[in-house]
Design an enzyme around this catalytic site. Structure first.
Site, PDB file in Angstrom:
ATOM      1  N   GLY A   7      -3.105  -2.578 -15.363  1.00 29.52           N
ATOM      2  CA  GLY A   7      -4.651  -2.079 -15.811  1.00 29.52           C
ATOM      3  C   GLY A   7      -5.983  -3.040 -16.032  1.00 29.52           C
ATOM      4  N   GLY A  17      -7.715   8.449  -0.385  1.00 28.40           N
ATOM      5  CA  GLY A  17      -7.380   8.853   0.184  1.00 28.40           C
ATOM      6  C   GLY A  17      -5.602   8.348   0.779  1.00 28.40           C
ATOM      7  CE  LYS A  56       0.226   2.135  -9.398  1.00 30.44           C
ATOM      8  NZ  LYS A  56      -0.263   1.837  -8.636  1.00 30.44           N
ATOM      9  CB  CYS A 102       0.271  12.255  -4.710  1.00 26.77           C
ATOM     10  SG  CYS A 102       0.516  11.098  -4.530  1.00 26.77           S
ATOM     11  CE  LYS A 141      -4.132   2.952   0.145  1.00 22.04           C
ATOM     12  NZ  LYS A 141      -4.475   2.950  -0.787  1.00 22.04           N
TER      13      LYS A 141
END
Ligand code: FAD
Ligand code: FMN
Ligand code: FES
Lengths: 304, 246
Positions: free
Chosen positions: A243, A72, A165, A130, A45
């Site tokens: 994806g 989030g 990424k 981000c 994560k």
């Protein structure tokens, strides 16, 4: 048996199947669901210097062959990751890609440097979808100049393989892929989620509290394959394609488009052992097709 | 894991029950399973369903045909296979010395109480079962005492099930224990009752779930101790710990 080993920078993976960030927890949650040593690696994560609580509920909704999430970037933070999660992860024998992010370039560099020093982290994956709080909230991953600078400064701070990424929420992904290569990254992973929105027509409310979220799952696969192809035909560094991968054919599509490895995300929720199954099926597929080395498939697209 | 469906029938009204093969793996009342609707990717995500019973090698779930996923689920026939993962989550854990066990159930939220009662045959339980109308009270549970409330007044008391709970003499007893499962509004009311009356309680929360086993963080519940995941830290939470949002 066909060779399944692939290389991402200095990192050698037993096979090209990696579990994607945000869909595989901290890996340990899957220890009883599959054999973590039988998949190429897993991505954690997304981690940040400090722990984050994430967004208000509802955070997810289902869409046709997909889902939208707005978690989030909730995560335990680097301290708890190092002291609580990593010791458990090390015991599993898994190859670990630490996914991380920050809100400023300084935060990115600091997080990367700490992860680089952690025993049991094999590679770093930088999430650039981000907002940059110092640059009025523009995403790091949407501006080639910003992205090259960020990549270069993180590169200087780390010795482990660095994967960047990419976000698909851009008009043209190629200058961004170029920026990542120029910044000195070892590889690109693509794609992150597509910005999406869904409405409950009865209540007229957005299905996600924060209105927008990231679309993932089979629905985004053709977009992802196209972007992986664009990246692979632009840069020389290896691409990790993801994806909507659901079947071994889907994984093959990415390899043929130019990906050296693939990641599986959303489908881990539906079938928690899918990464192990796809790694096994990919190897069997190569054997059945008489392919001696899975790397021979990479970028083997035939144009008429 | 693919399991053979042994029985699949309407309970009359809005609910259906599905029984499929399942070994007694120690699943506890309050826990849930994640049911895959089809082998295709649409609908994509599994649907969480409470365990309504586990007995003699069969697991039962009871569900309300609420949307696309449950409509497709209703088309499955006995003899076919259903793909189910679990059991997941926390369970009801009523204290051994509770003077009264009060079960507050809203609509299809009664499902886990069938399992709870089956596993606690010797413990006296009082059921308070509420729904919008008669159709929503379709799960029959062999409680030792049963009270009903319907919003339209079609069965017993017109009004909210929590009003019936408040009128019960056991509410005067601090050693009573309340367990609840149903819509959020009902759970919140029960939570407030537990706190106000200083009675211990357990609430089973429903949240959107992406995975059911703690990795997507889609099911966050705000508690006094920070964010918890409804799927692994719940669905059963202690009363008095949830931070409700309007
Ligand atoms: C722990 C837990 C236990 C549950 N136990 C039962 C049960 O025993 N019987 C029963 O009938 N229902 C139960 N539910 C609710 C049930 O999961 C939903 O009614 C069901 O997912 C609806 O799916 P759908 O495709 O028919 O509806 P749609 O509205 O089309 O679903 C769209 C999406 O929203 C999600 N969703 C919709 N309603 C809910 C809800 N109330 N809670 C969580 N997610 C929802 C779906 O899973 C799906 O991803 C439970 C929910 C949870 C969290
Ligand atoms: C619930 C959820 C959480 C995610 N969290 C992250 C994250 O923390 N960092 C990241 O780089 N990508 C995150 N992603 C994106 C996935 O890693 C992946 O790029 C995307 O979902 C596309 O792959 P898929 O279609 O196979 O899921 C998340 C995706 C989902 C569905
Ligand atoms: S449903 Fe995925 S974390 Fe709870």
């Amino acid at each position: 048996m066909a060779n399944m080993k692939v290389r991402i920078g200095s990192l050698e993976l037993a096979n090209p199947v990696i579990a994607a960030s945000g869909t595989f927890g901290y890996g340990v949650e899957f220890a009883d669901k599959l054999d973590l040593r039988k998949i190429g690696a897993f991505a954690t994560k997304g981690l940040s210097l400090k722990k984050r609580a994430g967004n208000p509920m509802p955070r997810i909704c289902e869409t046709p062959s997909g889902m939208i999430n707005s978690i989030g970037l909730e995560n335990v933070g680097l301290d708890a990751f190092e002291s609580e999660k990593l010791p458990l992860i090390r015991k599993t024998g898994a190859r670990v890609v630490a996914n991380f992010f920050g809100e400023t370039q300084g935060e990115y560099v600091a997080a990367a440097a700490r992860l680089d020093a952690m025993d049991g982290v094999h590679a770093l994956e930088m999430n650039v979808s981000c907002p940059n709080v110092e640059k009025g909230g523009i995403e790091f991953g949407s501006d080639p100049v910003l992205l090259e600078k960020l990549t270069a400064s993180v590169r200087k701070a780390v010795r482990k393989p660095l994967i960047v990424k990419l976000s698909p929420n851009v008009a043209d992904v190629r200058p961004l892929a170029m920026a990542v290569q120029n910044g000195g990254a070892d590889a690109i992973s693509a794609i992150n989620t597509l910005k999406g929105m869904s409405i409950n027509v009865r209540t007229r409310e957005p299905k996600i509290r924060r209105v927008f979220g990231g679309l993932s799952g089979p629905a985004i696969r053709p977009v992802a394959v196209r972007m992986v192809y664009e990246c692979a035909t632009t840069v020389k560094i290896p691409i990790i394609g993801l994806g909507g991968i659901t079947t071994v054919e889907d994984a093959l599509e990415f390899l043929i488009a130019g990906a050296t490895a693939v990641q599986v995300g959303t489908m881990n929720f539906v079938e928690p052992s899918i990464c192990e199954r796809l790694a096994d099926e990919l190897s069997k597929w190569c054997d059945a097709e008489g392919i001696a080395d899975v790397n021979d498939l990479v970028g083997s697209l035939k144009l008429g | 894991m693919k399991r053979k469906i042994i029985r699949h029938e309407s309970l009359g009204g809005r609910y259906r029950s599905m029984d499929f093969e399942w070994p007694d793996d120690g699943a506890k009342p309050g826990q849930f399973v994640m049911v895959r609707i089809s082998d295709s990717t649409d609908p994509l995500l599994r649907r969480p369903m409470s365990i309504a019973n586990l007995e003699d090698g069969l697991m039962s779930i009871i569900y309300n045909v609420a949307g696309r996923g449950t409509s497709l689920m209703a088309e499955k026939r006995a003899g076919e296979a259903v793909d189910v993962l679990g059991p997941f989550g926390t369970s009801f854990d009523p204290p051994k010395n509770a003077s009264h066990l009060l079960c507050v159930m809203g609509g299809v939220g009664a499902a886990p109480f069938l399992f709870l009662k089956k596993r606690n045959k010797d413990r006296k339980m009082v059921g308070f079962y509420g729904a919008a109308n008669k159709d929503g009270l379709g799960i029959s549970i062999p409680m030792d005492e049963m009270h009903f409330a319907t919003e339209d007044g079609s069965v017993e008391k017109r009004g909210l099930v929590t009003d019936v709970l408040l009128e019960h003499p056991a509410m005067k007893n601090r050693d009573a224990h309340i367990m609840a499962c149903g819509p959020k509004g009902m759970l919140r009311a029960v939570d407030e009752i537990c706190v106000k009356h200083k009675i211990s309680g357990e609430l089973s929360l429903e949240e959107r779930m992406g995975c059911g086993f703690g990795v997507c963080l889609g099911c966050a519940v705000e508690t006094d101790a920070g964010n918890k995941r409804a799927c692994v830290d719940g669905p059963v939470f202690k009363a008095g710990t949830i931070r409700w949002r309007t």
